[in-house]
Design a protein around this motif. Structure first.
Motif, mmCIF file in Angstrom:
data_model
loop_
_atom_site.group_PDB
_atom_site.id
_atom_site.type_symbol
_atom_site.label_atom_id
_atom_site.label_comp_id
_atom_site.label_asym_id
_atom_site.label_seq_id
_atom_site.Cartn_x
_atom_site.Cartn_y
_atom_site.Cartn_z
ATOM 1 N N GLN A 104 -8.010 47.483 102.725
ATOM 2 C CA GLN A 104 -6.885 47.934 103.539
ATOM 3 C C GLN A 104 -6.320 46.816 104.409
ATOM 4 O O GLN A 104 -5.500 47.072 105.287
ATOM 5 C CB GLN A 104 -7.349 49.103 104.430
ATOM 6 C CG GLN A 104 -7.824 50.324 103.662
ATOM 7 C CD GLN A 104 -6.733 50.873 102.741
ATOM 8 O OE1 GLN A 104 -5.589 51.071 103.171
ATOM 9 N NE2 GLN A 104 -7.075 51.090 101.476
ATOM 10 N N THR A 105 -6.754 45.587 104.167
ATOM 11 C CA THR A 105 -6.372 44.469 105.031
ATOM 12 C C THR A 105 -5.505 43.473 104.268
ATOM 13 O O THR A 105 -5.787 43.140 103.122
ATOM 14 C CB THR A 105 -7.624 43.741 105.566
ATOM 15 O OG1 THR A 105 -8.486 44.691 106.189
ATOM 16 C CG2 THR A 105 -7.243 42.678 106.575
ATOM 17 N N LYS A 106 -4.441 43.000 104.927
ATOM 18 C CA LYS A 106 -3.548 42.024 104.319
ATOM 19 C C LYS A 106 -3.960 40.606 104.713
ATOM 20 O O LYS A 106 -4.250 40.326 105.877
ATOM 21 C CB LYS A 106 -2.104 42.291 104.742
ATOM 22 C CG LYS A 106 -1.554 43.599 104.184
ATOM 23 C CD LYS A 106 -0.123 43.836 104.612
ATOM 24 C CE LYS A 106 0.401 45.172 104.056
ATOM 25 N NZ LYS A 106 1.804 45.427 104.464
ATOM 26 N N PHE A 107 -4.005 39.723 103.721
ATOM 27 C CA PHE A 107 -4.351 38.313 103.922
ATOM 28 C C PHE A 107 -3.241 37.446 103.343
ATOM 29 O O PHE A 107 -2.579 37.832 102.374
ATOM 30 C CB PHE A 107 -5.657 37.963 103.200
ATOM 31 C CG PHE A 107 -6.893 38.540 103.809
ATOM 32 C CD1 PHE A 107 -7.664 37.783 104.675
ATOM 33 C CD2 PHE A 107 -7.302 39.825 103.511
ATOM 34 C CE1 PHE A 107 -8.820 38.298 105.230
ATOM 35 C CE2 PHE A 107 -8.465 40.354 104.068
ATOM 36 C CZ PHE A 107 -9.222 39.587 104.927
ATOM 37 N N ASN A 108 -3.064 36.262 103.924
ATOM 38 C CA ASN A 108 -2.160 35.268 103.357
ATOM 39 C C ASN A 108 -2.963 34.263 102.535
ATOM 40 O O ASN A 108 -4.046 33.837 102.943
ATOM 41 C CB ASN A 108 -1.398 34.526 104.452
ATOM 42 C CG ASN A 108 -0.321 35.380 105.074
ATOM 43 O OD1 ASN A 108 0.324 36.180 104.398
ATOM 44 N ND2 ASN A 108 -0.122 35.237 106.383
ATOM 45 N N MET A 109 -2.420 33.890 101.392
ATOM 46 C CA MET A 109 -3.020 32.882 100.535
ATOM 47 C C MET A 109 -1.977 31.807 100.271
ATOM 48 O O MET A 109 -0.864 32.114 99.822
ATOM 49 C CB MET A 109 -3.474 33.518 99.209
ATOM 50 C CG MET A 109 -4.122 32.536 98.250
ATOM 51 S SD MET A 109 -4.771 33.354 96.768
ATOM 52 C CE MET A 109 -3.271 33.543 95.826
ATOM 53 N N ASP A 110 -2.287 30.558 100.583
ATOM 54 C CA ASP A 110 -1.347 29.451 100.395
ATOM 55 C C ASP A 110 -1.720 28.634 99.163
ATOM 56 O O ASP A 110 -2.891 28.295 98.961
ATOM 57 C CB ASP A 110 -1.347 28.532 101.615
ATOM 58 C CG ASP A 110 -0.654 29.154 102.814
ATOM 59 O OD1 ASP A 110 0.012 30.200 102.644
ATOM 60 O OD2 ASP A 110 -0.776 28.603 103.925
ATOM 61 N N THR A 111 -0.707 28.306 98.373
ATOM 62 C CA THR A 111 -0.923 27.446 97.218
ATOM 63 C C THR A 111 0.184 26.402 97.180
ATOM 64 O O THR A 111 1.319 26.668 97.601
ATOM 65 C CB THR A 111 -0.943 28.259 95.905
ATOM 66 O OG1 THR A 111 -1.254 27.398 94.818
ATOM 67 C CG2 THR A 111 0.397 28.932 95.649
ATOM 68 N N PHE A 112 -0.129 25.192 96.726
ATOM 69 C CA PHE A 112 0.890 24.150 96.653
ATOM 70 C C PHE A 112 1.942 24.509 95.611
ATOM 71 O O PHE A 112 1.628 24.991 94.527
ATOM 72 C CB PHE A 112 0.267 22.796 96.305
ATOM 73 C CG PHE A 112 -0.353 22.103 97.487
ATOM 74 C CD1 PHE A 112 0.422 21.695 98.558
ATOM 75 C CD2 PHE A 112 -1.707 21.861 97.522
ATOM 76 C CE1 PHE A 112 -0.138 21.058 99.651
ATOM 77 C CE2 PHE A 112 -2.287 21.222 98.609
ATOM 78 C CZ PHE A 112 -1.501 20.826 99.674
ATOM 79 N N ASN A 113 3.181 24.239 95.958
ATOM 80 C CA ASN A 113 4.278 24.478 95.039
ATOM 81 C C ASN A 113 4.355 23.356 94.001
ATOM 82 O O ASN A 113 4.068 22.206 94.293
ATOM 83 C CB ASN A 113 5.599 24.532 95.824
ATOM 84 C CG ASN A 113 6.796 24.715 94.927
ATOM 85 O OD1 ASN A 113 6.735 25.472 93.967
ATOM 86 N ND2 ASN A 113 7.871 24.004 95.222
ATOM 87 N N ASN A 114 4.697 23.737 92.783
ATOM 88 C CA ASN A 114 5.054 22.749 91.764
ATOM 89 C C ASN A 114 6.009 23.431 90.778
ATOM 90 O O ASN A 114 6.051 24.668 90.686
ATOM 91 C CB ASN A 114 3.813 22.188 91.061
ATOM 92 C CG ASN A 114 3.159 23.193 90.129
ATOM 93 O OD1 ASN A 114 3.708 23.519 89.068
ATOM 94 N ND2 ASN A 114 1.989 23.710 90.517
ATOM 95 N N PRO A 115 6.811 22.654 90.052
ATOM 96 C CA PRO A 115 7.849 23.250 89.190
ATOM 97 C C PRO A 115 7.303 24.158 88.091
ATOM 98 O O PRO A 115 8.052 24.960 87.530
ATOM 99 C CB PRO A 115 8.541 22.021 88.585
ATOM 100 C CG PRO A 115 8.224 20.896 89.511
ATOM 101 C CD PRO A 115 6.876 21.187 90.051
ATOM 102 N N PHE A 116 6.021 24.044 87.787
ATOM 103 C CA PHE A 116 5.449 24.820 86.685
ATOM 104 C C PHE A 116 4.517 25.923 87.191
ATOM 105 O O PHE A 116 3.761 26.506 86.426
ATOM 106 C CB PHE A 116 4.684 23.882 85.748
ATOM 107 C CG PHE A 116 5.489 22.677 85.328
ATOM 108 C CD1 PHE A 116 6.519 22.796 84.403
ATOM 109 C CD2 PHE A 116 5.240 21.423 85.893
ATOM 110 C CE1 PHE A 116 7.276 21.700 84.032
ATOM 111 C CE2 PHE A 116 5.987 20.326 85.528
ATOM 112 C CZ PHE A 116 7.014 20.463 84.596
#
Length: 353
Positions: free
Chosen positions: A317-329
């Motif tokens: 029931q809990t919201k988390f943020n997950m960060d990932t590096f951007n790339n064109p693919f």
């Protein structure tokens, strides 16, 4: 050998304690940042080192000499203020040489030292300009050169970049750090900007309500916060309520969803209420690489932040943020889809409730 030593420093105003039990040993050539929110006591501590405030208790020494009760002009300390404080009726060269003239140095010494400082800040062609003819970044360079011209034992910087725009701040903080390293001068830098502190410091002193919360390298403070305040203040952080299931193995439960932590539960009992904290970048999709913790989640939202893509997932029931590096693919999941996410045991910080 300790160059600057602050021992049991405290400061009170009308019965209100604004700095308490502050102890710090600074080595020669170290770059220390005081980091914390407004009103946490960092500028007051800096002003005590400069001599503009006198500690209520404690002592300050430089190279073993007690300067606690010395006037500002009786201690060899340079200070750069937030508002530059350049003299508007003096040229750049005159501003830089002002302290040397107060010390009654010869004109030859002043001329040579000013030329050296102008070269150091790359403003040789602005020697005869006045402050109003300079950009904000150039004015701050002049303020830095003026402070360094007297060859101070300690350089103090009180949020010197706060009035500049973002790009200039990044450039100038790198220049300040490079100049500090080149000269080997001991520096204390006050800021409320965590990125600033993390990027240029040898060590960071995180302060809150007049206290030292944690002292450590940027790597230590970010990755291994020792208090809830540090964990929340430095960097982005996901937090959730949890309960200790097995102190020996580091197992905790978040409303039935289990996580294993590498440390933080050994001194607790089964059933203890705690907070778990996980940095957004420590999460990844289990399909990429499975780590110790693998949990089911639902994709709630996706936000493009330039170099980083922030994916909001719902775990239990809990919201988390997950960060990932951007790339064109980069292949992103669809909002509403079910995905397994994973993180290591070391990524799960267990904090007091």
């Amino acid at each position: 050998m300790t160059h600057l030593k602050l021992s049991n420093i405290s400061k009170e105003y009308s019965g209100t304690t604004v700095v308490q039990d502050f102890n710090l040993d600074v080595e020669q050539g170290e770059f220390i940042s005081f980091l914390g929110p407004s009103g946490c006591g960092k500028t007051t501590t800096l002003r005590m080192v400069a001599g503009f405030e006198t500690p209520t208790t404690g002592s300050i020494t430089i190279n073993g000499e007690d300067i606690t009760n010395n006037a500002p002009n009786q201690r060899n300390v340079g200070m750069i203020f937030q508002a530059y404080a350049l003299f508007p009726n003096m040229t750049v060269a005159q501003n830089i040489g002002f302290g040397l003239r107060i010390r009654k140095e010869s004109e030859t010494v002043i001329k040579d030292r000013v030329a050296e400082m102008l070269s150091l800040i790359h403003l040789e062609n602005k020697a005869n300009s006045y402050p109003y003819q300079l950009s904000g970044g150039q004015q701050q360079r002049v303020a830095l050169a003026r402070a360094l011209a007297n060859q101070p034992q300690v350089l103090l910087l009180d949020e010197p970049l706060s009035a500049l725009d973002a790009k200039i701040r990044v450039q100038l903080r790198s220049e300040i750090r490079a100049i500090q390293k080149k000269m080997g001068i001991t520096a204390i830098f006050v800021t409320h900007d965590q990125e600033e502190a993390l990027s240029i410091s040898d060590r960071i002193v995180v302060m809150y309500e007049g206290r030292m919360e944690q002292v450590g390298t940027p790597f230590e403070v970010y990755n291994f916060p020792t208090t809830r305040f540090v964990a929340n203040f430095v960097g982005s952080l996901n937090t959730a309520d949890a309960e200790v299931v097995d102190p020996a193995t580091g197992l905790v439960s978040m409303n039935g969803v289990h996580f294993e932590s590498a440390e933080g539960t050994k001194d607790r009992q089964k059933g203890d209420k705690v907070k778990i904290a996980i940095r957004p970048e420590r999460f990844s999709f289990a399909s990429e690489q499975r780590k110790a913790n693998v949990v089911d989640s639902t994709i709630e939202n996706i936000t493009f932040l330039g170099s980083v893509v922030r994916i909001q997932v719902k775990i239990g029931q809990t919201k988390f943020n997950m960060d990932t590096f951007n790339n064109p693919f980069l292949e992103l999941p669809k909002i509403g889809s079910m995905e397994q996410v994973t993180c290591s045991r070391e990524a799960v910080l267990v904090l007091d409730e």
